[in-house]
Design a protein around this motif. Structure first.
Motif, PDB file in Angstrom:
ATOM      1  N   LEU A  13      39.309  42.746  50.902  1.00 17.37           N
ATOM      2  CA  LEU A  13      38.497  43.888  51.322  1.00 17.37           C
ATOM      3  C   LEU A  13      38.938  45.186  50.664  1.00 17.37           C
ATOM      4  O   LEU A  13      38.116  46.004  50.280  1.00 17.37           O
ATOM      5  N   ARG A  14      40.220  45.404  50.569  1.00 16.29           N
ATOM      6  CA  ARG A  14      40.736  46.624  49.940  1.00 16.29           C
ATOM      7  C   ARG A  14      42.111  46.339  49.344  1.00 16.29           C
ATOM      8  O   ARG A  14      43.133  46.600  49.955  1.00 16.29           O
ATOM      9  N   PRO A  15      42.128  45.835  48.120  1.00 15.36           N
ATOM     10  CA  PRO A  15      43.403  45.503  47.492  1.00 15.36           C
ATOM     11  C   PRO A  15      44.244  46.760  47.229  1.00 15.36           C
ATOM     12  O   PRO A  15      43.715  47.807  46.866  1.00 15.36           O
ATOM     13  N   ALA A  16      45.528  46.636  47.399  1.00 12.31           N
ATOM     14  CA  ALA A  16      46.441  47.750  47.139  1.00 12.31           C
ATOM     15  C   ALA A  16      46.345  48.207  45.686  1.00 12.31           C
ATOM     16  O   ALA A  16      46.526  49.387  45.392  1.00 12.31           O
ATOM     17  N   VAL A  17      46.035  47.292  44.778  1.00  5.75           N
ATOM     18  CA  VAL A  17      45.888  47.633  43.368  1.00  5.75           C
ATOM     19  C   VAL A  17      44.833  48.724  43.185  1.00  5.75           C
ATOM     20  O   VAL A  17      44.973  49.600  42.342  1.00  5.75           O
ATOM     21  N   LEU A  18      43.791  48.696  43.995  1.00  7.74           N
ATOM     22  CA  LEU A  18      42.730  49.698  43.896  1.00  7.74           C
ATOM     23  C   LEU A  18      43.273  51.086  44.185  1.00  7.74           C
ATOM     24  O   LEU A  18      43.058  52.026  43.413  1.00  7.74           O
ATOM     25  N   ASP A  19      43.983  51.234  45.294  1.00  8.78           N
ATOM     26  CA  ASP A  19      44.537  52.541  45.651  1.00  8.78           C
ATOM     27  C   ASP A  19      45.602  52.995  44.665  1.00  8.78           C
ATOM     28  O   ASP A  19      45.665  54.169  44.312  1.00  8.78           O
ATOM     29  N   ASP A  20      46.432  52.063  44.220  1.00  7.73           N
ATOM     30  CA  ASP A  20      47.566  52.419  43.370  1.00  7.73           C
ATOM     31  C   ASP A  20      47.188  52.659  41.905  1.00  7.73           C
ATOM     32  O   ASP A  20      47.729  53.562  41.272  1.00  7.73           O
ATOM     33  N   PHE A  21      46.276  51.838  41.371  1.00 11.03           N
ATOM     34  CA  PHE A  21      46.028  51.873  39.934  1.00 11.03           C
ATOM     35  C   PHE A  21      44.589  52.142  39.533  1.00 11.03           C
ATOM     36  O   PHE A  21      44.317  52.431  38.384  1.00 11.03           O
ATOM     37  N   GLY A  22      43.642  51.987  40.435  1.00  8.58           N
ATOM     38  CA  GLY A  22      42.255  52.328  40.132  1.00  8.58           C
ATOM     39  C   GLY A  22      41.349  51.138  39.919  1.00  8.58           C
ATOM     40  O   GLY A  22      41.715  49.980  40.088  1.00  8.58           O
ATOM     41  N   LEU A  23      40.124  51.470  39.537  1.00 11.88           N
ATOM     42  CA  LEU A  23      39.047  50.492  39.474  1.00 11.88           C
ATOM     43  C   LEU A  23      39.241  49.433  38.387  1.00 11.88           C
ATOM     44  O   LEU A  23      39.078  48.241  38.653  1.00 11.88           O
ATOM     45  N   ALA A  24      39.556  49.832  37.163  1.00 14.19           N
ATOM     46  CA  ALA A  24      39.674  48.855  36.075  1.00 14.19           C
ATOM     47  C   ALA A  24      40.738  47.794  36.362  1.00 14.19           C
ATOM     48  O   ALA A  24      40.463  46.592  36.244  1.00 14.19           O
ATOM     49  N   PRO A  25      41.946  48.179  36.776  1.00 12.30           N
ATOM     50  CA  PRO A  25      42.939  47.141  37.078  1.00 12.30           C
ATOM     51  C   PRO A  25      42.533  46.207  38.223  1.00 12.30           C
ATOM     52  O   PRO A  25      42.784  45.013  38.162  1.00 12.30           O
ATOM     53  N   VAL A  26      41.877  46.754  39.260  1.00 19.76           N
ATOM     54  CA  VAL A  26      41.483  45.885  40.370  1.00 19.76           C
ATOM     55  C   VAL A  26      40.361  44.943  39.946  1.00 19.76           C
ATOM     56  O   VAL A  26      40.307  43.798  40.400  1.00 19.76           O
ATOM     57  N   LEU A  27      39.502  45.390  39.056  1.00 19.81           N
ATOM     58  CA  LEU A  27      38.454  44.493  38.560  1.00 19.81           C
ATOM     59  C   LEU A  27      39.063  43.356  37.743  1.00 19.81           C
ATOM     60  O   LEU A  27      38.626  42.205  37.860  1.00 19.81           O
ATOM     61  N   ARG A  28      40.082  43.669  36.931  1.00 13.05           N
ATOM     62  CA  ARG A  28      40.770  42.605  36.170  1.00 13.05           C
ATOM     63  C   ARG A  28      41.413  41.599  37.113  1.00 13.05           C
ATOM     64  O   ARG A  28      41.304  40.387  36.935  1.00 13.05           O
ATOM     65  N   TRP A  29      42.105  42.113  38.143  1.00 12.67           N
ATOM     66  CA  TRP A  29      42.752  41.240  39.127  1.00 12.67           C
ATOM     67  C   TRP A  29      41.715  40.377  39.842  1.00 12.67           C
ATOM     68  O   TRP A  29      41.882  39.165  39.963  1.00 12.67           O
ATOM     69  N   TYR A  30      40.636  40.994  40.280  1.00 10.28           N
ATOM     70  CA  TYR A  30      39.636  40.249  41.045  1.00 10.28           C
ATOM     71  C   TYR A  30      38.930  39.213  40.164  1.00 10.28           C
ATOM     72  O   TYR A  30      38.656  38.107  40.630  1.00 10.28           O
ATOM     73  N   ALA A  31      38.628  39.568  38.920  1.00  8.12           N
ATOM     74  CA  ALA A  31      37.975  38.614  38.022  1.00  8.12           C
ATOM     75  C   ALA A  31      38.834  37.371  37.831  1.00  8.12           C
ATOM     76  O   ALA A  31      38.324  36.245  37.820  1.00  8.12           O
ATOM     77  N   ASP A  32      40.139  37.570  37.711  1.00  3.74           N
ATOM     78  CA  ASP A  32      41.053  36.443  37.580  1.00  3.74           C
ATOM     79  C   ASP A  32      41.020  35.576  38.838  1.00  3.74           C
ATOM     80  O   ASP A  32      40.917  34.348  38.752  1.00  3.74           O
ATOM     81  N   GLN A  33      41.097  36.201  39.994  1.00  2.00           N
ATOM     82  CA  GLN A  33      41.046  35.469  41.265  1.00  2.00           C
ATOM     83  C   GLN A  33      39.711  34.739  41.424  1.00  2.00           C
ATOM     84  O   GLN A  33      39.667  33.583  41.820  1.00  2.00           O
ATOM     85  N   PHE A  34      38.629  35.432  41.106  1.00  6.34           N
ATOM     86  CA  PHE A  34      37.287  34.862  41.224  1.00  6.34           C
ATOM     87  C   PHE A  34      37.128  33.654  40.305  1.00  6.34           C
ATOM     88  O   PHE A  34      36.588  32.624  40.709  1.00  6.34           O
ATOM     89  N   SER A  35      37.615  33.767  39.064  1.00 13.68           N
ATOM     90  CA  SER A  35      37.521  32.656  38.108  1.00 13.68           C
ATOM     91  C   SER A  35      38.238  31.420  38.636  1.00 13.68           C
ATOM     92  O   SER A  35      37.706  30.303  38.574  1.00 13.68           O
ATOM     93  N   LYS A  36      39.439  31.624  39.155  1.00 11.53           N
ATOM     94  CA  LYS A  36      40.216  30.498  39.681  1.00 11.53           C
ATOM     95  C   LYS A  36      39.527  29.849  40.876  1.00 11.53           C
ATOM     96  O   LYS A  36      39.514  28.628  41.002  1.00 11.53           O
ATOM     97  N   ARG A  37      38.976  30.667  41.744  1.00 11.37           N
ATOM     98  CA  ARG A  37      38.365  30.172  42.974  1.00 11.37           C
ATOM     99  C   ARG A  37      37.002  29.523  42.733  1.00 11.37           C
ATOM    100  O   ARG A  37      36.681  28.507  43.329  1.00 11.37           O
ATOM    101  N   SER A  38      36.201  30.104  41.844  1.00  8.90           N
ATOM    102  CA  SER A  38      34.811  29.664  41.688  1.00  8.90           C
ATOM    103  C   SER A  38      34.587  28.723  40.512  1.00  8.90           C
ATOM    104  O   SER A  38      33.584  28.011  40.481  1.00  8.90           O
ATOM    105  N   GLY A  39      35.489  28.767  39.521  1.00 12.38           N
ATOM    106  CA  GLY A  39      35.274  27.984  38.305  1.00 12.38           C
ATOM    107  C   GLY A  39      34.347  28.678  37.315  1.00 12.38           C
ATOM    108  O   GLY A  39      34.050  28.126  36.257  1.00 12.38           O
ATOM    109  N   VAL A  40      33.896  29.895  37.631  1.00 12.10           N
ATOM    110  CA  VAL A  40      33.053  30.665  36.718  1.00 12.10           C
ATOM    111  C   VAL A  40      33.984  31.519  35.841  1.00 12.10           C
ATOM    112  O   VAL A  40      34.699  32.377  36.356  1.00 12.10           O
ATOM    113  N   ALA A  41      33.982  31.263  34.530  1.00  4.53           N
ATOM    114  CA  ALA A  41      34.816  32.035  33.612  1.00  4.53           C
ATOM    115  C   ALA A  41      34.340  33.483  33.629  1.00  4.53           C
ATOM    116  O   ALA A  41      33.211  33.774  33.255  1.00  4.53           O
TER     117      ALA A  41
END
Length: 161
Positions: A13-41
């Motif tokens: 819901l609100r990753p600490a990465v967002l508050d600490d580092f901003g939108l671009a880093p949290v999108l990179r983190w989430y894309a990695d998590q999403f890829s692993k979970r969903s199988g969508v590259a």
């Protein structure tokens, strides 16, 4: 296990990465998590000079990216998604595109019992930060969710942050 599950939900819901580092880093983190979970590259493309937006705008854009990717996993039957964060001195644009089966955007303008609520919530989030949400899609041609925020009102440096 319960504590760990609660931590995972809170991070989604609100990753600490967002508050600490901003939108671009949290999108990179989430894309990695999403890829692993969903199988969508899922890849991230960053265009323009990196800058921080105010916390409200960053959180809303992150949640819209999450929602768009959830729709990719749930409806698109895609094997690839690209999240583009395009920043200029005067605008921010977030694009989530997939190579899935696509749909007729006019057919989901109004939510029904079974679908369309995610798009409505994304539109409301966009409106809340003064952004515009548009959808480009056609059956058999994937989908693209585009969030455009003009002006520098949400730029952290001009917002006193």
């Amino acid at each position: 296990e319960t504590t760990e599950s609660i931590r995972d939900v809170m991070a989604e819901l609100r990753p600490a990465v967002l508050d600490d580092f901003g939108l671009a880093p949290v999108l990179r983190w989430y894309a990695d998590q999403f890829s692993k979970r969903s199988g969508v590259a899922t890849s991230i493309v960053e265009e323009g000079p990196a800058r921080r937006l105010d916390a409200t705008a960053e959180h809303a854009l992150f949640r819209m990216a999450q929602n768009a990717l959830a729709n990719v996993a749930k409806h698109a039957h895609a094997d690839k998604a690209v999240v583009t964060l395009r920043m200029t001195a005067r605008s921010t644009c977030l694009i989530v595109a997939d190579n899935g089966r696509g749909f007729d955007p006019a057919a989901v303008d109004q939510p029904t019992r079974d679908h369309g609520w995610g798009l409505m919530i994304m539109r409301e989030r966009a409106a809340a930060i003064g952004a515009r949400l548009s959808i480009e899609s056609a059956p058999g041609h994937g989908a693209k969710v585009i969030v455009t925020m003009n002006g520098d009102a949400h730029d952290q440096s001009s917002a006193g942050g």
